[in-house]
Design a protein around this motif. Structure first.
Motif, short mmCIF file in Angstrom:
data_model
loop_
_atom_site.label_atom_id
_atom_site.label_comp_id
_atom_site.label_asym_id
_atom_site.label_seq_id
_atom_site.Cartn_x
_atom_site.Cartn_y
_atom_site.Cartn_z
N GLY A 3 0.83 -1.20 0.00
CA GLY A 3 0.00 0.00 0.00
C GLY A 3 0.86 1.25 0.00
O GLY A 3 1.93 1.29 0.59
N ASP A 4 0.44 2.27 -0.69
CA ASP A 4 1.21 3.50 -0.79
C ASP A 4 0.46 4.64 -0.13
O ASP A 4 -0.76 4.64 -0.01
N GLY A 5 1.23 5.67 0.25
CA GLY A 5 0.61 6.87 0.77
C GLY A 5 0.28 6.78 2.25
O GLY A 5 0.56 5.80 2.93
N ARG A 6 -0.34 7.79 2.74
CA ARG A 6 -0.67 7.95 4.15
C ARG A 6 -1.96 7.18 4.46
O ARG A 6 -2.95 7.26 3.74
N PHE A 7 -1.95 6.48 5.58
CA PHE A 7 -3.13 5.76 6.02
C PHE A 7 -3.98 6.64 6.93
O PHE A 7 -3.47 7.55 7.61
N ASP A 8 -5.26 6.38 6.92
CA ASP A 8 -6.13 7.04 7.90
C ASP A 8 -5.98 6.41 9.27
O ASP A 8 -6.03 7.10 10.29
N LEU A 9 -5.78 5.09 9.30
CA LEU A 9 -5.66 4.38 10.57
C LEU A 9 -4.70 3.21 10.42
O LEU A 9 -4.78 2.45 9.46
N ILE A 10 -3.78 3.09 11.37
CA ILE A 10 -2.96 1.90 11.52
C ILE A 10 -3.30 1.26 12.85
O ILE A 10 -3.24 1.92 13.90
N VAL A 11 -3.68 0.01 12.81
CA VAL A 11 -4.00 -0.73 14.02
C VAL A 11 -2.81 -1.61 14.38
O VAL A 11 -2.35 -2.41 13.57
N VAL A 12 -2.29 -1.45 15.58
CA VAL A 12 -1.17 -2.25 16.06
C VAL A 12 -1.74 -3.34 16.96
O VAL A 12 -2.19 -3.08 18.07
N GLY A 13 -1.74 -4.57 16.46
CA GLY A 13 -2.31 -5.69 17.21
C GLY A 13 -3.47 -6.30 16.44
O GLY A 13 -4.49 -5.63 16.21
N ALA A 14 -3.31 -7.57 16.03
CA ALA A 14 -4.32 -8.22 15.19
C ALA A 14 -5.11 -9.26 15.97
O ALA A 14 -5.36 -10.36 15.49
N GLY A 15 -5.50 -8.89 17.20
CA GLY A 15 -6.45 -9.70 17.94
C GLY A 15 -7.86 -9.30 17.58
O GLY A 15 -8.10 -8.54 16.64
N LEU A 137 -4.07 3.06 16.43
CA LEU A 137 -4.78 2.37 17.51
C LEU A 137 -3.88 1.26 18.06
O LEU A 137 -3.44 0.39 17.31
N ILE A 138 -3.60 1.31 19.35
CA ILE A 138 -2.79 0.26 20.00
C ILE A 138 -3.75 -0.74 20.62
O ILE A 138 -4.49 -0.43 21.55
N ALA A 139 -3.74 -1.95 20.10
CA ALA A 139 -4.62 -3.01 20.58
C ALA A 139 -3.81 -4.29 20.73
O ALA A 139 -4.08 -5.30 20.10
N THR A 140 -2.79 -4.23 21.60
CA THR A 140 -1.78 -5.29 21.64
C THR A 140 -1.97 -6.29 22.77
O THR A 140 -1.18 -7.22 22.90
N GLY A 141 -2.98 -6.10 23.62
CA GLY A 141 -3.30 -7.14 24.59
C GLY A 141 -2.31 -7.26 25.72
O GLY A 141 -1.85 -6.27 26.28
N ALA A 142 -1.95 -8.51 26.07
CA ALA A 142 -1.15 -8.76 27.26
C ALA A 142 -0.04 -9.74 26.96
O ALA A 142 -0.05 -10.45 25.96
N ARG A 143 0.95 -9.79 27.85
CA ARG A 143 2.03 -10.75 27.73
C ARG A 143 2.29 -11.35 29.11
O ARG A 143 1.79 -10.84 30.11
N PRO A 144 3.06 -12.44 29.20
CA PRO A 144 3.25 -13.10 30.50
C PRO A 144 3.82 -12.17 31.56
O PRO A 144 4.69 -11.33 31.28
N ARG A 145 3.34 -12.31 32.77
CA ARG A 145 3.82 -11.52 33.90
C ARG A 145 5.26 -11.91 34.25
O ARG A 145 5.62 -13.09 34.24
N ARG A 267 0.71 -6.04 28.04
CA ARG A 267 1.84 -6.19 27.12
C ARG A 267 2.37 -4.83 26.69
O ARG A 267 1.61 -3.98 26.24
N PRO A 268 3.68 -4.57 26.85
CA PRO A 268 4.21 -3.25 26.50
C PRO A 268 3.99 -2.83 25.07
O PRO A 268 4.21 -1.68 24.73
N ALA A 269 3.61 -3.70 24.20
CA ALA A 269 2.84 -3.27 23.02
C ALA A 269 3.59 -2.63 21.88
O ALA A 269 2.99 -1.95 21.08
N GLN A 270 4.90 -2.81 21.80
CA GLN A 270 5.62 -2.32 20.63
C GLN A 270 5.33 -0.84 20.38
O GLN A 270 5.21 -0.41 19.25
N SER A 271 5.21 -0.04 21.42
CA SER A 271 4.71 1.32 21.21
C SER A 271 5.66 2.39 21.75
O SER A 271 5.21 3.41 22.24
N HIS A 272 6.96 2.16 21.67
CA HIS A 272 7.91 3.14 22.17
C HIS A 272 7.81 4.42 21.33
O HIS A 272 7.81 4.38 20.12
N CYS A 273 7.75 5.53 22.00
CA CYS A 273 7.51 6.78 21.28
C CYS A 273 8.32 7.90 21.92
O CYS A 273 8.17 8.16 23.11
N GLY A 274 9.17 8.52 21.14
CA GLY A 274 9.95 9.62 21.65
C GLY A 274 9.38 10.96 21.22
O GLY A 274 9.49 11.32 20.06
#
Length: 357
Positions: A3-15, A137-145, A267-274
């Motif tokens: 896909g090319d160009g700017r997206f309206d929405l990117i969803v992180v997490g395919a649950g 949208l961050i929808a990454t759920g949980a990971r083991p404690r 789950r820390p969710a792959q969402s590091h943001c500076g």
């Protein structure tokens, strides 16, 4: 990413949450993408609700036969073949990632796989490649404690438990939550000897204490041991599996088990943001799952909201000699003034006498 160009929405997490959001956004005309570093389908379809129900059904068959012993059913040598049960489970879970991804593509959603980080306020980097979007949208759920005692790396999580090719004869579950109890009852009816260790004085704290006590009594009769006010100090390998040090009221005890398991955390969710602006969806800015305690609060709110309505309806109809057939009390069942109430889905009604789950 395709896909090319700017997206309206990117969803992180395919649950299930992320897939639903992506499908709805694409249906509304948004240019939508979804990404995950795990197979598509999420916890519910691959390593949570759905496979657990398949495993639970086997235990239910064994338990039902036992309860009917002497009443027309001879259980005999009826038992759970764990290996065959795992193969049956894989027949459901293995096709799911492909089916979920193909469904997304048919709905016009761009799919990709990889680890995601925020690269800018309007961009994420997927395996190092920047992609821009108006919304993320961050929808990454949980990971083991993460557990904090020596040897905690020997503990498996719920996902690994449901992938065991053979069920160990002696199991220790760390924590007195509902996942531990579900798996312990499943293991007991599959021939294992489970032990639940909880550092609190009352397990299943989010549930009704009287019902919990009934469950503990029933579990004890089925061979499930529960140790409360007990902590684990260490786990180390041994010739019989693992040697676990337990501490209770200042007393130290060592036990031998074949396998240890524990629960999950956000789950820390792959969402590091500076430097980018992120709407915080949960603790530490990470998206949190709908934990039982949060869900319970919502149900309590619904119950309070509907109780008055149900009681008023009851009083209004009592003079006419009618029975209230439905209300929408949050837990699906309630008793008000001696009458039995059933929740009925607003879009359909069940035949009288049909018991919902």
């Amino acid at each position: 990413m395709n896909g090319d160009g700017r997206f309206d929405l990117i969803v992180v997490g395919a649950g299930m949450a992320g897939v639903a959001a992506a499908n709805k956004s694409a249906a509304a005309g948004w240019k939508t993408a979804i990404v995950d570093d795990l197979p598509f389908g999420g916890t519910c379809a691959l390593r949570g609700c759905d496979p657990k129900k398949i495993l639970r059904r086997a235990a239910e068959v064994v338990e039902s036969a036992r309860l009917m012993s002497g009443k027309g059913i001879a259980p005999g040598s009826l038992s759970v073949d764990w290996g065959a049960l795992m193969r049956h489970k894989h027949g459901f879970t293995d096709p799911a990632p492909h089916d979920v991804e193909q469904s997304l593509k048919r709905n016009g959603v761009t799919t990709t796989h990889g680890t995601t980080q925020f690269a800018a306020p309007d961009a994420v980097a997927i395996d190092g490649k920047a992609v821009t979007a108006r919304h993320v949208l961050i929808a990454t759920g949980a990971r083991p404690r993460t557990l904090a005692f020596p040897g905690s790396h020997h503990v498996i999580d719920s996902t690994a438990f449901m992938e065991l090719e053979q069920l160990p004869g002696r199991l220790l579950f760390v924590g007195g939550g509902f996942i531990s109890f579900e798996f312990a009852h499943l293991a007991a009816r599959s021939g294992s000897s489970p032990l639940i260790v909880d550092h609190g004085t009352q397990p299943l704290k989010a549930f009704d204490p009287d019902l919990v006590n009934l469950l503990l009594e029933r579990g004890a009769a089925d061979g499930i041991r529960v140790r409360t006010a007990t902590s684990i100090s260490s786990i180390e390998p041994s010739s019989r599996g693992y040697r676990v040090q337990l501490d209770h009221a200042g007393q130290r005890e060592f036990i031998e088990v074949a396998r240890c398991g524990s629960g999950i955390r956000p789950r820390p969710a792959q969402s590091h943001c500076g430097g980018c602006r992120v709407h915080r969806a949960g603790r530490d800015g990470h998206a949190t799952p709908a934990e039982h305690e949060q869900s319970r609060g919502l149900r309590r709110g619904r119950r309070r909201r509907y109780r008055g309505h149900a009681a008023d309806s009851h009083r209004g109809r009592r003079r006419e000699g009618r029975r209230i057939e439905h209300d929408q009390v949050g837990d699906g069942h309630a008793r008000l003034h001696g009458y039995s109430h059933r929740r009925v889905h607003p879009a359909r009604t069940r035949p009288s006498g049909h018991a919902g789950e």
